[in-house]
Motif scaffolding. Structure first.
Motif, PDB file in Angstrom:
ATOM      1  N   ASP A 136       0.804  -1.221   0.000  1.00 13.86           N
ATOM      2  CA  ASP A 136       0.000   0.000   0.000  1.00 13.86           C
ATOM      3  C   ASP A 136       0.838   1.273   0.000  1.00 13.86           C
ATOM      4  O   ASP A 136       0.450   2.285  -0.594  1.00 13.86           O
ATOM      5  CB  ASP A 136      -0.941   0.021   1.216  1.00 13.86           C
ATOM      6  N   ASP A 137       1.992   1.240   0.657  1.00 13.48           N
ATOM      7  CA  ASP A 137       2.831   2.436   0.739  1.00 13.48           C
ATOM      8  C   ASP A 137       3.432   2.818  -0.611  1.00 13.48           C
ATOM      9  O   ASP A 137       3.950   3.933  -0.766  1.00 13.48           O
ATOM     10  CB  ASP A 137       3.964   2.238   1.752  1.00 13.48           C
ATOM     11  N   TYR A 138       3.374   1.904  -1.575  1.00 13.87           N
ATOM     12  CA  TYR A 138       3.999   2.140  -2.875  1.00 13.87           C
ATOM     13  C   TYR A 138       2.969   2.259  -4.001  1.00 13.87           C
ATOM     14  O   TYR A 138       3.342   2.371  -5.161  1.00 13.87           O
ATOM     15  CB  TYR A 138       4.987   1.005  -3.179  1.00 13.87           C
ATOM     16  N   ILE A 139       1.680   2.237  -3.625  1.00 10.93           N
ATOM     17  CA  ILE A 139       0.602   2.386  -4.599  1.00 10.93           C
ATOM     18  C   ILE A 139      -0.057   3.739  -4.365  1.00 10.93           C
ATOM     19  O   ILE A 139      -0.473   4.052  -3.253  1.00 10.93           O
ATOM     20  CB  ILE A 139      -0.437   1.259  -4.464  1.00 10.93           C
ATOM     21  N   HIS A 140      -0.152   4.551  -5.418  1.00 14.17           N
ATOM     22  CA  HIS A 140      -0.654   5.920  -5.290  1.00 14.17           C
ATOM     23  C   HIS A 140      -1.779   6.153  -6.302  1.00 14.17           C
ATOM     24  O   HIS A 140      -1.719   5.650  -7.425  1.00 14.17           O
ATOM     25  CB  HIS A 140       0.476   6.925  -5.521  1.00 14.17           C
ATOM     26  N   TYR A 141      -2.769   6.945  -5.891  1.00 17.47           N
ATOM     27  CA  TYR A 141      -3.913   7.220  -6.753  1.00 17.47           C
ATOM     28  C   TYR A 141      -3.966   8.680  -7.181  1.00 17.47           C
ATOM     29  O   TYR A 141      -4.974   9.151  -7.691  1.00 17.47           O
ATOM     30  CB  TYR A 141      -5.202   6.796  -6.041  1.00 17.47           C
ATOM     31  N   THR A 142      -2.881   9.375  -6.966  1.00 19.57           N
ATOM     32  CA  THR A 142      -2.695  10.727  -7.460  1.00 19.57           C
ATOM     33  C   THR A 142      -1.198  10.941  -7.642  1.00 19.57           C
ATOM     34  O   THR A 142      -0.382  10.279  -6.989  1.00 19.57           O
ATOM     35  CB  THR A 142      -3.257  11.781  -6.489  1.00 19.57           C
ATOM     36  N   ILE A 143      -0.856  11.872  -8.512  1.00 20.85           N
ATOM     37  CA  ILE A 143       0.555  12.163  -8.778  1.00 20.85           C
ATOM     38  C   ILE A 143       1.068  13.292  -7.896  1.00 20.85           C
ATOM     39  O   ILE A 143       2.109  13.882  -8.140  1.00 20.85           O
ATOM     40  CB  ILE A 143       0.753  12.503 -10.267  1.00 20.85           C
ATOM     41  N   VAL A 154       8.845   3.986 -12.216  1.00 19.56           N
ATOM     42  CA  VAL A 154       7.417   4.154 -11.934  1.00 19.56           C
ATOM     43  C   VAL A 154       6.586   3.431 -12.984  1.00 19.56           C
ATOM     44  O   VAL A 154       6.814   3.575 -14.189  1.00 19.56           O
ATOM     45  CB  VAL A 154       7.035   5.644 -11.919  1.00 19.56           C
ATOM     46  N   ALA A 155       5.610   2.643 -12.498  1.00 21.89           N
ATOM     47  CA  ALA A 155       4.629   2.012 -13.379  1.00 21.89           C
ATOM     48  C   ALA A 155       3.295   2.734 -13.193  1.00 21.89           C
ATOM     49  O   ALA A 155       2.867   2.973 -12.063  1.00 21.89           O
ATOM     50  CB  ALA A 155       4.485   0.532 -13.052  1.00 21.89           C
ATOM     51  N   ILE A 156       2.668   3.107 -14.292  1.00 18.51           N
ATOM     52  CA  ILE A 156       1.375   3.781 -14.254  1.00 18.51           C
ATOM     53  C   ILE A 156       0.337   2.846 -14.851  1.00 18.51           C
ATOM     54  O   ILE A 156       0.492   2.367 -15.977  1.00 18.51           O
ATOM     55  CB  ILE A 156       1.415   5.100 -15.043  1.00 18.51           C
ATOM     56  N   VAL A 157      -0.716   2.582 -14.098  1.00 17.91           N
ATOM     57  CA  VAL A 157      -1.788   1.692 -14.551  1.00 17.91           C
ATOM     58  C   VAL A 157      -3.016   2.546 -14.839  1.00 17.91           C
ATOM     59  O   VAL A 157      -3.632   3.094 -13.929  1.00 17.91           O
ATOM     60  CB  VAL A 157      -2.115   0.630 -13.482  1.00 17.91           C
ATOM     61  N   SER A 158      -3.354   2.684 -16.125  1.00 18.71           N
ATOM     62  CA  SER A 158      -4.481   3.545 -16.498  1.00 18.71           C
ATOM     63  C   SER A 158      -4.880   3.280 -17.936  1.00 18.71           C
ATOM     64  O   SER A 158      -4.039   3.004 -18.785  1.00 18.71           O
ATOM     65  CB  SER A 158      -4.111   5.022 -16.337  1.00 18.71           C
ATOM     66  N   ASP A 159      -6.183   3.408 -18.199  1.00 15.35           N
ATOM     67  CA  ASP A 159      -6.672   3.271 -19.563  1.00 15.35           C
ATOM     68  C   ASP A 159      -7.255   4.585 -20.071  1.00 15.35           C
ATOM     69  O   ASP A 159      -8.078   4.599 -20.981  1.00 15.35           O
ATOM     70  CB  ASP A 159      -7.720   2.156 -19.652  1.00 15.35           C
ATOM     71  N   ASN A 207      -3.329  -3.757 -23.795  1.00 12.16           N
ATOM     72  CA  ASN A 207      -3.957  -5.058 -23.531  1.00 12.16           C
ATOM     73  C   ASN A 207      -3.187  -5.828 -22.459  1.00 12.16           C
ATOM     74  O   ASN A 207      -2.958  -7.039 -22.571  1.00 12.16           O
ATOM     75  CB  ASN A 207      -4.037  -5.883 -24.824  1.00 12.16           C
ATOM     76  N   SER A 208      -2.797  -5.115 -21.422  1.00 12.66           N
ATOM     77  CA  SER A 208      -1.975  -5.701 -20.363  1.00 12.66           C
ATOM     78  C   SER A 208      -2.576  -5.421 -18.993  1.00 12.66           C
ATOM     79  O   SER A 208      -3.134  -4.343 -18.756  1.00 12.66           O
ATOM     80  CB  SER A 208      -0.551  -5.131 -20.403  1.00 12.66           C
ATOM     81  N   LYS A 209      -2.463  -6.385 -18.099  1.00 21.57           N
ATOM     82  CA  LYS A 209      -2.953  -6.220 -16.727  1.00 21.57           C
ATOM     83  C   LYS A 209      -1.877  -6.678 -15.755  1.00 21.57           C
ATOM     84  O   LYS A 209      -1.100  -7.610 -16.045  1.00 21.57           O
ATOM     85  CB  LYS A 209      -4.224  -7.039 -16.498  1.00 21.57           C
ATOM     86  N   VAL A 210      -1.820  -6.011 -14.610  1.00 20.90           N
ATOM     87  CA  VAL A 210      -0.863  -6.401 -13.571  1.00 20.90           C
ATOM     88  C   VAL A 210      -1.404  -7.645 -12.863  1.00 20.90           C
ATOM     89  O   VAL A 210      -2.544  -7.668 -12.399  1.00 20.90           O
ATOM     90  CB  VAL A 210      -0.663  -5.262 -12.556  1.00 20.90           C
ATOM     91  N   GLU A 211      -0.571  -8.654 -12.785  1.00 21.98           N
ATOM     92  CA  GLU A 211      -0.971  -9.899 -12.124  1.00 21.98           C
ATOM     93  C   GLU A 211      -0.509  -9.949 -10.681  1.00 21.98           C
ATOM     94  O   GLU A 211      -1.288 -10.275  -9.782  1.00 21.98           O
ATOM     95  CB  GLU A 211      -0.399 -11.103 -12.884  1.00 21.98           C
ATOM     96  N   THR A 212       0.749  -9.589 -10.427  1.00 20.72           N
ATOM     97  CA  THR A 212       1.274  -9.609  -9.063  1.00 20.72           C
ATOM     98  C   THR A 212       2.247  -8.463  -8.841  1.00 20.72           C
ATOM     99  O   THR A 212       2.852  -7.941  -9.785  1.00 20.72           O
ATOM    100  CB  THR A 212       2.025 -10.937  -8.756  1.00 20.72           C
ATOM    101  N   LEU A 213       2.380  -8.087  -7.569  1.00 22.07           N
ATOM    102  CA  LEU A 213       3.412  -7.169  -7.120  1.00 22.07           C
ATOM    103  C   LEU A 213       4.418  -7.985  -6.321  1.00 22.07           C
ATOM    104  O   LEU A 213       4.034  -8.880  -5.564  1.00 22.07           O
ATOM    105  CB  LEU A 213       2.805  -6.069  -6.252  1.00 22.07           C
ATOM    106  N   ASP A 233       9.514   0.915  -8.483  1.00 23.79           N
ATOM    107  CA  ASP A 233       9.594   1.379  -7.100  1.00 23.79           C
ATOM    108  C   ASP A 233       8.233   1.846  -6.592  1.00 23.79           C
ATOM    109  O   ASP A 233       7.949   1.766  -5.394  1.00 23.79           O
ATOM    110  CB  ASP A 233      10.595   2.535  -6.989  1.00 23.79           C
ATOM    111  N   ASP A 234       7.411   2.364  -7.522  1.00 23.94           N
ATOM    112  CA  ASP A 234       6.085   2.869  -7.174  1.00 23.94           C
ATOM    113  C   ASP A 234       5.122   2.582  -8.315  1.00 23.94           C
ATOM    114  O   ASP A 234       5.529   2.480  -9.483  1.00 23.94           O
ATOM    115  CB  ASP A 234       6.120   4.382  -6.926  1.00 23.94           C
ATOM    116  N   VAL A 235       3.840   2.488  -7.952  1.00 27.15           N
ATOM    117  CA  VAL A 235       2.790   2.295  -8.946  1.00 27.15           C
ATOM    118  C   VAL A 235       1.759   3.409  -8.781  1.00 27.15           C
ATOM    119  O   VAL A 235       1.281   3.664  -7.670  1.00 27.15           O
ATOM    120  CB  VAL A 235       2.092   0.929  -8.788  1.00 27.15           C
ATOM    121  N   LEU A 236       1.447   4.077  -9.868  1.00 31.64           N
ATOM    122  CA  LEU A 236       0.377   5.076  -9.899  1.00 31.64           C
ATOM    123  C   LEU A 236      -0.820   4.467 -10.613  1.00 31.64           C
ATOM    124  O   LEU A 236      -0.664   3.844 -11.672  1.00 31.64           O
ATOM    125  CB  LEU A 236       0.840   6.326 -10.652  1.00 31.64           C
ATOM    126  N   VAL A 237      -2.003   4.636 -10.046  1.00 37.88           N
ATOM    127  CA  VAL A 237      -3.192   3.973 -10.580  1.00 37.88           C
ATOM    128  C   VAL A 237      -4.316   4.980 -10.806  1.00 37.88           C
ATOM    129  O   VAL A 237      -4.672   5.745  -9.904  1.00 37.88           O
ATOM    130  CB  VAL A 237      -3.697   2.873  -9.611  1.00 37.88           C
TER     131      VAL A 237
END
Length: 326
Positions: A136-143, A154-159, A207-213, A233-237
């Motif tokens: 949780d400390d490495y997952i962010h929902y704002t920049i 940084v990995a950004i997960v967004s469509d 066409n990609s989804k994160v399976e595991t951290l 190091d961090d994921v933005l969602v």
């Protein structure tokens, strides 16, 4: 009974924070209750990296910078700020004071209330990964405060276009930026957005989804469903959000199209309750950040007169702080 405040502000966005500052400047004992875990409201969530040009005194200020400035301004008068609490009821007592109850049953006591909570509360769609809680400390929902990603992977997960905006904002700050889209296209984009993305040093995964951290003690990498592994190091969602309707009617306030009708003094139908920001509706209302600042002053001035009919209609910072060293 908990401590009794002169003014309790519901909402810790830019309007709520400026309301707290002005209330403190009027020497009113002030509390702010914010639903999210941090202050800043919609500005910190939806456009922290974008430049805003319609706030007086700034020829272009990022949302992040504006939030930081308003937070500093509020802290100057030392209000009580409570985060992570949702107000579910406001009850006026026989002595005229108010009891505000949160979703955990805890109570706050106040002589007046100012509603600055916008159109309601919202929750970001969480990253749909089973082991999410461990990181949780490495997952962010704002920049928010993008400098924190300096020289990080940084990995950004967004469509959506939001993901593209974040990726472009971090290019040149982060060591590497990966943009992961569960679909084949980005929603809400223009051709210019896509051209900027193609020209950027950003790896795009469609066409990609994160399976595991994965990682020992901290996030180190993530694995996609196709088996690809990347360092992070961090994921933005940003994969959408849920908006809960306002509870203004449940609080006993008159509403109009989900907002609270008021006049120039920001008074609601309940004596002692006022409103500022997007929650307010009146003839000529503009949905701008700067409008909320003016409404905040009007609401506080009305609350001050309600508390003490002999109080001055307004105050001047140049008088109050004339002896303050620069």
């Amino acid at each position: 009974m908990s401590e009794l405040y002169d003014v309790t502000i519901i909402g810790g966005g830019t309007t709520g924070l400026y309301t707290a500052f002005y209330s403190g400047m009027r020497e009113l004992k002030t509390k702010v209750i914010e639903y999210q875990q941090h202050t800043g409201g919609k500005v910190s969530f939806f456009y922290p990296e974008k430049r805003i040009y319609d706030v007086g005194g700034f020829l272009g200020v990022t949302g992040d910078e504006l939030v930081q400035n308003v937070e500093d301004q509020a802290r100057f008068v030392d209000p009580e700020i409570v985060t992570g609490e949702k107000v579910v009821s406001i009850d006026k007592q026989e002595d005229g004071t108010f009891v505000l109850t949160n979703d955990a049953g805890q109570k706050h006591h106040s002589k007046t209330v100012i509603v600055a909570s916008g159109m309601g509360t919202f929750e970001m769609e969480p990253l749909n990964v089973g082991d999410r809680a461990s990181y949780d400390d490495y997952i962010h929902y704002t920049i928010q405060r993008k400098e924190q990603y300096n020289r990080k992977k940084v990995a950004i997960v967004s469509d959506s276009r939001v993901g593209i905006d974040w990726a472009l904002a971090l290019e040149g700050i982060a060591e590497a930026v990966e943009l992961i889209n569960r679909g084949a296209d980005f929603k809400g984009t223009s051709e210019q957005d896509l051209e900027s993305l193609r020209a950027a040093d950003v790896r795009v995964h469609l066409n990609s989804k994160v399976e595991t951290l994965e990682g020992e003690g901290k996030l180190q990498q993530l694995k996609l469903e196709n088996g690809e592994v990347m360092e992070a190091d961090d994921v933005l969602v940003y994969e959408g959000l849920h908006i809960d309707k306002s509870m203004y009617a449940e609080w006993g306030l008159d509403t109009e199209k989900g907002r609270i009708p008021v006049g120039p003094d920001m008074r609601t139908n309940v004596e002692g309750v006022y409103v500022a920001g997007d929650a307010a509706i009146y003839n000529g209302k503009t949905m701008l950040i700067a409008s909320g600042f003016n409404e905040a002053m009007a609401a506080v001035n009305s609350a001050a007169k309600y508390l003490n009919p002999k109080a001055t209609p307004q105050v001047y910072s140049t008088v109050i702080y004339k002896n303050l060293s620069s």
